[in-house]
Scaffold this motif. Sequence first.
Motif, PDB file in Angstrom:
ATOM      1  N   GLY A 164       0.802  -1.221   0.000  1.00 14.83           N
ATOM      2  CA  GLY A 164       0.000   0.000   0.000  1.00 14.83           C
ATOM      3  C   GLY A 164       0.831   1.266   0.000  1.00 14.83           C
ATOM      4  N   ALA A 165       2.142   1.143   0.101  1.00 13.11           N
ATOM      5  CA  ALA A 165       3.019   2.317   0.092  1.00 13.11           C
ATOM      6  C   ALA A 165       3.127   2.876  -1.323  1.00 13.11           C
ATOM      7  N   ALA A 166       3.094   4.196  -1.426  1.00 13.39           N
ATOM      8  CA  ALA A 166       3.378   4.866  -2.694  1.00 13.39           C
ATOM      9  C   ALA A 166       4.889   5.096  -2.722  1.00 13.39           C
ATOM     10  N   LEU A 167       5.610   4.274  -3.479  1.00 13.74           N
ATOM     11  CA  LEU A 167       7.072   4.296  -3.487  1.00 13.74           C
ATOM     12  C   LEU A 167       7.648   5.496  -4.206  1.00 13.74           C
ATOM     13  N   GLY A 168       6.931   5.974  -5.185  1.00 13.73           N
ATOM     14  CA  GLY A 168       7.409   7.067  -6.024  1.00 13.73           C
ATOM     15  C   GLY A 168       6.516   7.160  -7.238  1.00 13.73           C
ATOM     16  N   THR A 169       7.116   7.511  -8.372  1.00 10.77           N
ATOM     17  CA  THR A 169       6.340   7.698  -9.596  1.00 10.77           C
ATOM     18  C   THR A 169       7.129   7.201 -10.803  1.00 10.77           C
ATOM     19  N   ILE A 170       6.411   7.084 -11.893  1.00 10.64           N
ATOM     20  CA  ILE A 170       7.038   7.123 -13.206  1.00 10.64           C
ATOM     21  C   ILE A 170       6.477   8.378 -13.851  1.00 10.64           C
ATOM     22  N   CYS A 171       7.295   9.035 -14.663  1.00 14.88           N
ATOM     23  CA  CYS A 171       6.799  10.257 -15.282  1.00 14.88           C
ATOM     24  C   CYS A 171       7.487  10.527 -16.607  1.00 14.88           C
ATOM     25  N   ILE A 172       6.830  11.389 -17.355  1.00 12.13           N
ATOM     26  CA  ILE A 172       7.308  11.874 -18.641  1.00 12.13           C
ATOM     27  C   ILE A 172       7.266  13.393 -18.556  1.00 12.13           C
ATOM     28  N   VAL A 173       8.353  14.051 -18.958  1.00 16.65           N
ATOM     29  CA  VAL A 173       8.371  15.518 -19.019  1.00 16.65           C
ATOM     30  C   VAL A 173       8.964  15.932 -20.354  1.00 16.65           C
ATOM     31  N   ASP A 174       8.578  17.117 -20.801  1.00 12.19           N
ATOM     32  CA  ASP A 174       9.114  17.625 -22.053  1.00 12.19           C
ATOM     33  C   ASP A 174       9.100  19.147 -22.028  1.00 12.19           C
ATOM     34  N   SER A 175       9.844  19.730 -22.935  1.00  9.89           N
ATOM     35  CA  SER A 175       9.953  21.185 -23.011  1.00  9.89           C
ATOM     36  C   SER A 175       8.894  21.805 -23.913  1.00  9.89           C
ATOM     37  N   GLU A 176       8.067  20.985 -24.519  1.00 10.79           N
ATOM     38  CA  GLU A 176       6.965  21.461 -25.352  1.00 10.79           C
ATOM     39  C   GLU A 176       5.637  20.983 -24.771  1.00 10.79           C
ATOM     40  N   PRO A 177       4.606  21.842 -24.764  1.00  9.08           N
ATOM     41  CA  PRO A 177       3.288  21.355 -24.332  1.00  9.08           C
ATOM     42  C   PRO A 177       2.833  20.209 -25.242  1.00  9.08           C
ATOM     43  N   ARG A 178       2.137  19.244 -24.656  1.00 10.89           N
ATOM     44  CA  ARG A 178       1.636  18.087 -25.407  1.00 10.89           C
ATOM     45  C   ARG A 178       0.192  17.815 -24.995  1.00 10.89           C
ATOM     46  N   PRO A 179      -0.672  17.540 -25.954  1.00 12.23           N
ATOM     47  CA  PRO A 179      -2.061  17.202 -25.627  1.00 12.23           C
ATOM     48  C   PRO A 179      -2.188  15.717 -25.263  1.00 12.23           C
ATOM     49  N   TRP A 180      -1.793  15.358 -24.038  1.00 16.38           N
ATOM     50  CA  TRP A 180      -1.777  13.952 -23.630  1.00 16.38           C
ATOM     51  C   TRP A 180      -3.174  13.365 -23.501  1.00 16.38           C
ATOM     52  N   GLY A 181      -4.067  14.085 -22.833  1.00 15.80           N
ATOM     53  CA  GLY A 181      -5.431  13.607 -22.647  1.00 15.80           C
ATOM     54  C   GLY A 181      -5.509  12.206 -22.072  1.00 15.80           C
ATOM     55  N   HIS A 182      -6.610  11.515 -22.382  1.00 17.98           N
ATOM     56  CA  HIS A 182      -6.834  10.157 -21.881  1.00 17.98           C
ATOM     57  C   HIS A 182      -5.791   9.162 -22.380  1.00 17.98           C
ATOM     58  N   PRO A 183      -5.334   9.262 -23.639  1.00 15.39           N
ATOM     59  CA  PRO A 183      -4.300   8.317 -24.069  1.00 15.39           C
ATOM     60  C   PRO A 183      -3.019   8.421 -23.219  1.00 15.39           C
ATOM     61  N   GLY A 184      -2.616   9.629 -22.871  1.00  7.42           N
ATOM     62  CA  GLY A 184      -1.439   9.800 -22.017  1.00  7.42           C
ATOM     63  C   GLY A 184      -1.672   9.273 -20.620  1.00  7.42           C
ATOM     64  N   LEU A 185      -2.862   9.527 -20.098  1.00  4.93           N
ATOM     65  CA  LEU A 185      -3.216   9.011 -18.776  1.00  4.93           C
ATOM     66  C   LEU A 185      -3.190   7.485 -18.773  1.00  4.93           C
ATOM     67  N   ASN A 186      -3.783   6.875 -19.793  1.00  5.31           N
ATOM     68  CA  ASN A 186      -3.790   5.410 -19.871  1.00  5.31           C
ATOM     69  C   ASN A 186      -2.372   4.853 -20.004  1.00  5.31           C
ATOM     70  N   LEU A 187      -1.548   5.496 -20.817  1.00  7.12           N
ATOM     71  CA  LEU A 187      -0.169   5.047 -20.990  1.00  7.12           C
ATOM     72  C   LEU A 187       0.572   5.045 -19.657  1.00  7.12           C
ATOM     73  N   ILE A 188       0.513   6.140 -18.928  1.00 12.22           N
ATOM     74  CA  ILE A 188       1.303   6.247 -17.700  1.00 12.22           C
ATOM     75  C   ILE A 188       0.776   5.298 -16.621  1.00 12.22           C
ATOM     76  N   LYS A 189      -0.536   5.137 -16.524  1.00 16.92           N
ATOM     77  CA  LYS A 189      -1.091   4.215 -15.528  1.00 16.92           C
ATOM     78  C   LYS A 189      -0.744   2.766 -15.852  1.00 16.92           C
ATOM     79  N   ASN A 190      -0.848   2.394 -17.130  1.00 11.58           N
ATOM     80  CA  ASN A 190      -0.513   1.022 -17.525  1.00 11.58           C
ATOM     81  C   ASN A 190       0.960   0.723 -17.306  1.00 11.58           C
ATOM     82  N   ARG A 191       1.812   1.673 -17.619  1.00 11.28           N
ATOM     83  CA  ARG A 191       3.247   1.458 -17.439  1.00 11.28           C
ATOM     84  C   ARG A 191       3.611   1.415 -15.946  1.00 11.28           C
ATOM     85  N   ALA A 192       2.910   2.165 -15.118  1.00  7.98           N
ATOM     86  CA  ALA A 192       3.154   2.087 -13.665  1.00  7.98           C
ATOM     87  C   ALA A 192       2.816   0.683 -13.163  1.00  7.98           C
TER      88      ALA A 192
END
Length: 189
Positions: free
Chosen positions: A146-174
Amino acid sequence: MTYDQIYEPSSHLLTPADPEAPQRAARLRELGLGQGPDPELDEFARELAHAARELSGAEQTPFAMVNFVTDRQYLGGLYTPPSPDGAVELGREVPLDHGYCPHVVVRRKALVLDDVCDYPRFAGNPVVDKLGIRTYVGAPLIDRTGAALGTICIVDSEPRPWGHPGLNLIKNRAEELMKIIRRREGLPG
């Protein structure tokens, strides 16, 4: 911690109060995570960055990290895209007030910021000016305890329209990374 300790007028939003940090640090030590670079986690970050580039259709691959959060942020897995001018160089240790991962850990929920400058709460973060970060997608790494150990994340120097596809990607990869961590413990994925 009081409101005044968390937010000071005319200053940046400070890191949220994190009462679970000592227990998280102990759990990370048990797992042998967050103490040094980890080639398997670096490879995981590289794959995450390339998946994010594919999803966004961007020409440049973004940064991707596996971030363990205690009294500091430690990037146990790190992918930095090649840069011809060497503009942005990340170290493995990051102060708690730099970036958005401490917020994800405390909230225990994924966070998608297509353009961090659209969110007053996050636009003043030091990574915006120091590193030029404009977009963030992160998800917590919730351990079997149940511990939240940390995160996985993606950052960039340009704005990106991640929306639901980005949310799904990051949750699935976590979830994928947590299976890898369970296997390291000798538990079924």
